[in-house]
Design an enzyme around this catalytic site. Structure first.
Site, short mmCIF file in Angstrom:
data_model
loop_
_atom_site.label_atom_id
_atom_site.label_comp_id
_atom_site.label_asym_id
_atom_site.label_seq_id
_atom_site.Cartn_x
_atom_site.Cartn_y
_atom_site.Cartn_z
CG ASN A 12 -1.62 1.20 1.49
OD1 ASN A 12 -1.86 2.00 0.46
ND2 ASN A 12 -2.11 1.19 2.53
CD1 TRP A 13 3.25 1.00 -2.72
CD2 TRP A 13 3.30 1.82 -4.57
NE1 TRP A 13 4.22 0.23 -3.55
CE2 TRP A 13 3.81 0.45 -5.07
CE3 TRP A 13 3.22 2.64 -5.89
CZ2 TRP A 13 4.51 0.36 -6.22
CZ3 TRP A 13 3.54 2.31 -7.23
CH2 TRP A 13 4.32 0.99 -7.24
CE LYS A 14 -0.23 3.31 4.76
NZ LYS A 14 -0.07 3.43 6.12
CG HIS A 98 -5.61 2.13 5.47
ND1 HIS A 98 -5.35 2.89 6.33
CD2 HIS A 98 -4.80 1.11 5.50
CE1 HIS A 98 -4.14 2.57 6.71
NE2 HIS A 98 -3.81 1.43 5.97
CD GLU A 100 -2.74 5.38 6.74
OE1 GLU A 100 -2.82 5.46 5.73
OE2 GLU A 100 -1.82 5.04 7.58
CD GLU A 170 -3.61 -2.48 7.75
OE1 GLU A 170 -2.35 -2.77 6.99
OE2 GLU A 170 -4.23 -1.44 7.30
N GLY A 176 2.76 2.20 10.84
CA GLY A 176 3.53 3.20 10.68
C GLY A 176 4.24 3.49 11.94
CB SER A 216 5.23 -1.90 12.19
OG SER A 216 4.89 -0.81 12.47
N GLY A 237 2.80 -1.16 4.26
CA GLY A 237 2.77 0.18 3.91
C GLY A 237 4.19 0.72 3.68
N GLY A 238 4.76 1.35 4.61
CA GLY A 238 6.39 2.00 4.80
C GLY A 238 7.23 1.04 3.85
P1 PGA Z 1 2.84 0.24 7.69
O1 PGA Z 1 1.51 0.31 7.14
O2 PGA Z 1 3.40 -1.18 7.08
O3 PGA Z 1 3.83 1.47 7.28
O4 PGA Z 1 2.77 0.07 9.35
C1 PGA Z 1 0.44 -0.82 7.09
C2 PGA Z 1 -0.81 -0.25 6.33
O5 PGA Z 1 -1.10 0.94 6.79
O6 PGA Z 1 -1.56 -0.80 5.70
#
Ligand code: PGA
Length: 268
Positions: A12-14, A98, A100, A170, A176, A216, A237-238
């Protein structure tokens, strides 16, 4: 329950990556991951890069996903993107709900369930995200929160649609933050979610739904997390923003390899 689910590792590149940066990254991934068959691989670029990335990964083993979509099919919804528009670009998966978006856009379980139905109507597989906050975990409300989210977000799906839905567990406090949930915490939550699927649908649906872990995930913890009995992949994500770390996560996540290793350890 017997494991019969293929792992899926999703990046997930956000809200990162210009078109040029996105193309650079998938170019590297295509080369590095060309041999991988045991794991489904998907990348989730921002909307602006979907079209070019779709062309770049055409006929590779990397699949395309979107980070969100509208619950509506067409019409006066300024700024929204419909499922059919994604389908035209060969989008196979869409992330829905998600944390967010639940937080920033106040997305509700009811809205997420409408989006999930719209995704299925266009033959796009939703990845529905659920997870508790730290305050909820500390107040021992994790199960209640997960039950409400899973029940509400999957509401209205048929058994066939449920089987083709992916759930991403999640925990909000692990996203993150560099703070990964422990393997015991992850397995417990995944087992609980699978149990809910038995209640909401039936045993055979529950056995077939893939449940990813997200929060993470990195090259060093991917193997352990994806080896857990009820974990069927990762939403990253990251660590998905660079070819090297995402490649290592995918390569470290093959369950077949894990079983082989286990056999080696146990000499069976
Ligand atoms: P993260 O994000 O790997 O940076 O913790 C995961 C996500 O939001 O799907």
């Amino acid at each position: 329950m017997k494991k019969e689910r293929k792992l899926i590792i999703a990046g997930n590149w956000k809200m990162t990556k210009t078109v040029a940066e996105a193309l650079h990254l998938v170019d590297d991934l295509k080369t590095e991951l060309a041999e991988i068959e045991a794991v489904d691989i998907a990348v989730f670029p921002p909307f602006t890069a979907l079209s070019e990335v779709a062309k770049a990964i055409h006929s590779s083993n990397i699949h395309l996903g979107a980070q969100n979509m509208s619950e509506h099919n067409i019409g006066a919804h300024t700024g929204e993107i419909a499922a059919q528009m994604l389908k035209e670009l060969s989008v196979r998966y869409v992330i829905l709900g998600h944390s967010e978006r639940r937080q920033d856009q106040k997305e509700s379980d009811e809205l997420i369930s409408k989006k999930a139905q719209a995704a299925h109507a266009a033959s796009i597989q939703p990845i529905i995200c659920v997870g508790e906050t730290l305050a909820e975990r500390e107040a021992k409300r994790m199960e209640k929160v997960l039950e409400t989210q899973v029940r509400g977000s999957l509401n209205g799906l048929s058994k066939d649609q449920a089987v083709n839905t992916i759930i991403a567990y999640e925990p909000v406090w692990a996203i993150g933050t560099g703070k990964t949930a422990t393997t015991a915490q992850v397995q417990e939550a995944h087992e609980f979610i699978r149990g809910l699927l038995v209640k909401l649908f039936d045993e055979s649906v529950a056995r077939r739904v893939r449940i990813q872990y997200g929060g993470s995930v990195n090259p060093s913890n991917a193997r352990e997390l994806t080896s857990l009995p009820d974990v069927d992949g990762a939403l990253v994500g990251g660590a998905s923003l660079e070819a090297r770390s995402f490649t290592e996560i995918v390569k470290n996540s093959s369950k077949e390899k894990n079983r082989e290793e286990l056999r080696g350890f146990l000499k069976i």
